[in-house]
Write an enzyme that holds these catalytic residues in place. Sequence first.
Site, PDB file in Angstrom:
ATOM      1  CG  HIS A 120      -2.187   0.805   1.054  1.00 59.43           C
ATOM      2  ND1 HIS A 120      -3.456   0.318   1.226  1.00 59.43           N
ATOM      3  CD2 HIS A 120      -2.339   2.113   0.747  1.00 59.43           C
ATOM      4  CE1 HIS A 120      -4.346   1.290   1.039  1.00 59.43           C
ATOM      5  NE2 HIS A 120      -3.683   2.388   0.745  1.00 59.43           N
ATOM      6  CG  ASN A 165      -4.515  -0.005  -2.073  1.00 55.04           C
ATOM      7  OD1 ASN A 165      -5.661  -0.431  -2.004  1.00 55.04           O
ATOM      8  ND2 ASN A 165      -4.244   1.297  -2.056  1.00 55.04           N
ATOM      9  CD  GLU A 166      -6.638   2.949  -4.399  1.00 52.63           C
ATOM     10  OE1 GLU A 166      -5.889   3.934  -4.392  1.00 52.63           O
ATOM     11  OE2 GLU A 166      -7.800   2.967  -3.949  1.00 52.63           O
ATOM     12  CG  ASN A 295      -9.697   0.172  -2.888  1.00 56.38           C
ATOM     13  OD1 ASN A 295     -10.212  -0.817  -2.372  1.00 56.38           O
ATOM     14  ND2 ASN A 295      -8.437   0.500  -2.699  1.00 56.38           N
ATOM     15  CE1 TYR A 297     -12.572   6.245  -0.462  1.00 55.18           C
ATOM     16  CE2 TYR A 297     -11.293   5.068  -2.107  1.00 55.18           C
ATOM     17  CZ  TYR A 297     -11.572   5.348  -0.787  1.00 55.18           C
ATOM     18  OH  TYR A 297     -10.875   4.721   0.212  1.00 55.18           O
ATOM     19  CD  GLU A 368      -8.805   1.859   0.158  1.00 54.26           C
ATOM     20  OE1 GLU A 368      -9.017   2.995  -0.333  1.00 54.26           O
ATOM     21  OE2 GLU A 368      -7.673   1.379   0.283  1.00 54.26           O
ATOM     22  CD1 TRP A 414     -10.328   5.709   3.539  1.00 56.23           C
ATOM     23  CD2 TRP A 414      -9.221   3.754   3.601  1.00 56.23           C
ATOM     24  NE1 TRP A 414      -9.018   5.981   3.827  1.00 56.23           N
ATOM     25  CE2 TRP A 414      -8.323   4.813   3.875  1.00 56.23           C
ATOM     26  CE3 TRP A 414      -8.753   2.428   3.604  1.00 56.23           C
ATOM     27  CZ2 TRP A 414      -6.973   4.579   4.136  1.00 56.23           C
ATOM     28  CZ3 TRP A 414      -7.411   2.207   3.855  1.00 56.23           C
ATOM     29  CH2 TRP A 414      -6.538   3.275   4.112  1.00 56.23           C
ATOM     30  CD  GLU A 421      -6.666  10.544   1.871  1.00 59.59           C
ATOM     31  OE1 GLU A 421      -6.796   9.542   2.584  1.00 59.59           O
ATOM     32  OE2 GLU A 421      -6.658  10.505   0.636  1.00 59.59           O
ATOM     33  CD1 TRP A 422      -3.309   8.457   0.661  1.00 63.87           C
ATOM     34  CD2 TRP A 422      -1.163   8.012   1.120  1.00 63.87           C
ATOM     35  NE1 TRP A 422      -3.211   7.140   1.017  1.00 63.87           N
ATOM     36  CE2 TRP A 422      -1.924   6.828   1.292  1.00 63.87           C
ATOM     37  CE3 TRP A 422       0.227   7.951   1.364  1.00 63.87           C
ATOM     38  CZ2 TRP A 422      -1.344   5.618   1.705  1.00 63.87           C
ATOM     39  CZ3 TRP A 422       0.796   6.746   1.754  1.00 63.87           C
ATOM     40  CH2 TRP A 422       0.013   5.609   1.913  1.00 63.87           C
TER      41      TRP A 422
HETATM   42  C1  PNW Z   1      -7.202   5.440  -1.819  1.00 62.08           C
HETATM   43  N1  PNW Z   1      -7.771   9.368  -6.953  1.00 62.08           N
HETATM   44  O1  PNW Z   1      -6.453   6.456  -2.423  1.00 62.08           O
HETATM   45  C2  PNW Z   1      -6.217   4.699  -0.941  1.00 62.08           C
HETATM   46  O2  PNW Z   1      -6.212   3.307  -1.109  1.00 62.08           O
HETATM   47  C3  PNW Z   1      -6.272   5.085   0.503  1.00 62.08           C
HETATM   48  O3  PNW Z   1      -5.016   4.883   1.076  1.00 62.08           O
HETATM   49  C4  PNW Z   1      -6.749   6.511   0.643  1.00 62.08           C
HETATM   50  O4  PNW Z   1      -6.672   6.987   1.949  1.00 62.08           O
HETATM   51  C5  PNW Z   1      -8.188   6.550   0.137  1.00 62.08           C
HETATM   52  O5  PNW Z   1      -8.292   6.022  -1.174  1.00 62.08           O
HETATM   53  C6  PNW Z   1      -8.815   7.939   0.147  1.00 62.08           C
HETATM   54  O6  PNW Z   1      -8.144   8.797  -0.722  1.00 62.08           O
HETATM   55  C7  PNW Z   1      -6.850   7.163  -3.544  1.00 62.08           C
HETATM   56  O7  PNW Z   1      -7.243  10.482  -7.119  1.00 62.08           O
HETATM   57  C8  PNW Z   1      -6.211   8.358  -3.793  1.00 62.08           C
HETATM   58  O8  PNW Z   1      -8.572   8.889  -7.771  1.00 62.08           O
HETATM   59  C9  PNW Z   1      -6.510   9.088  -4.907  1.00 62.08           C
HETATM   60  C10 PNW Z   1      -7.462   8.616  -5.797  1.00 62.08           C
HETATM   61  C11 PNW Z   1      -8.107   7.414  -5.567  1.00 62.08           C
HETATM   62  C12 PNW Z   1      -7.782   6.679  -4.425  1.00 62.08           C
END
Ligand code: PNW
Length: 462
Positions: A120, A165-166, A295, A297, A368, A414, A421-422
Amino acid sequence: MKKQFPDQFTWGGATSSYQIEGAWNADGKGPSIWDVFCMIPGKVHNGDTGNVACDHYHRIAEDVALMKQIGLKAYRFSISWPRILPAGRGAVNQNGIDFYNKLIDQLLEAGIEPWATLYHWDLPAALEFEIGGWLGEEISDAFADYAGVCFQHFGDRVKNWITINEAWVVSILGYGLGVFAPGRTSNAAPYLAGHNLLKAHAKAVRLYREKYQPAQHGQIGITNNCDWREPLTDTAADKAAAERALEFFLAWFADPIYKGDYPESMKTRLGSRLPEITPADRELIFGSSDFFGLNHYTTMYAADAAEGAAAGSVYGNGGLSEDQDVSLSVAPDWALTGMQWAIVPWGCRKMLEWIAARYDNPPVYITENGCAFDDKLEDGQVHDVARIAFFEGYLGEIHQAIQNGVNMRGYFIWSLLDNFEWASGYSKKFGITAIEPETLRRIPKDSALWYKTVILNNGLNL
Ligand code: PNW
């Protein structure tokens, strides 16, 4: 209205190592590319780092008790590669093994199924310096060797493995747009990184299947992220644009695994920037996932941009949209989360139905799903009604997808905790549990109590 989920449905919560552990240089851990990235001025909001994060490294007992209290059936965490192999390859750090052993044992004692992600994003910094990270020819073998160390030490108790992961985020945000570690920008590197990520995943799976699965009896797969792309209009051009956007997002990684090659649209548009899947690669990658990890969102509209300029999202989740000739947008009446990601529950159902149709209805786990909001901590409580509404909306549509025949097996929120958060640092809160500043005390939000009843009822009572 009752929305009952299937028996044996896996209800879980998710986190990742760099986002919660802290203890960045404790007990022999080597530096990761995120440790280094955070040191570079301007890369992370407010100069935040994961040096301490939620201090989960020192709070296993407390955090497992929290999960038990919420009633989680499964917990998805990730293993920090440089905690296990400080230089990425070679010597094993026994303290790292001990830490994850302790976590796994306490989860099992609490009746919680461990789901371990091997990668990850916290790549050992040594591998970035020495072989160019995910662009290096040797990276897939290095990953498989590391995976082997994990199977060997933890596989007697961990029965659910996620390799990567991703891969999309690693490739596009890390090697294309440069907003995540290692911060490189290029319009070709992401496709090479993606190719090596697929090979790394597949080599780890081959090792597991040949050497460990026969005795350990676990399942192993990969988790990819994808947001839904809805055609902006009914025109054939916009429908094709939405399909193309999904291919550049998800089919990039899922087609090689489920069909044996990259999507035609990517091969045509990228030419020599997209590595070729050789017969040997195909042999390795095809069929290399026991389940489909997703995952998810948000959703955006997609329109054909052949005539005009391609417009991606300012938040990066359009990817290299000029490669796709797609313009992305959101409807003005869609509510947004704290990430400015639109809340569109039906997009989740369409995403699941697209996967079922394209890949012959594989078993799917949503590993997620969640949302950031500007939560307020008042008198030791967080009344996060918007987060509960978000989850109810998404779970309602997931339930509908199941009624429509999608082979859904599980769902992970999640995230269990507010965390790092990165590039947004601690400014974006995704948790169902708040972390009190200074003391780092865990405070379950209203959404945690809500999730507990969902798990108890095995579904929604709306
Ligand atoms: C995911 N985008 O990150 C990660 O797996 C997690 O670690 C993170 O905390 C979570 O989603 C929320 O951001 C992403 O830009 C980061 O599309 C960016 C993107 C998608 C997922």
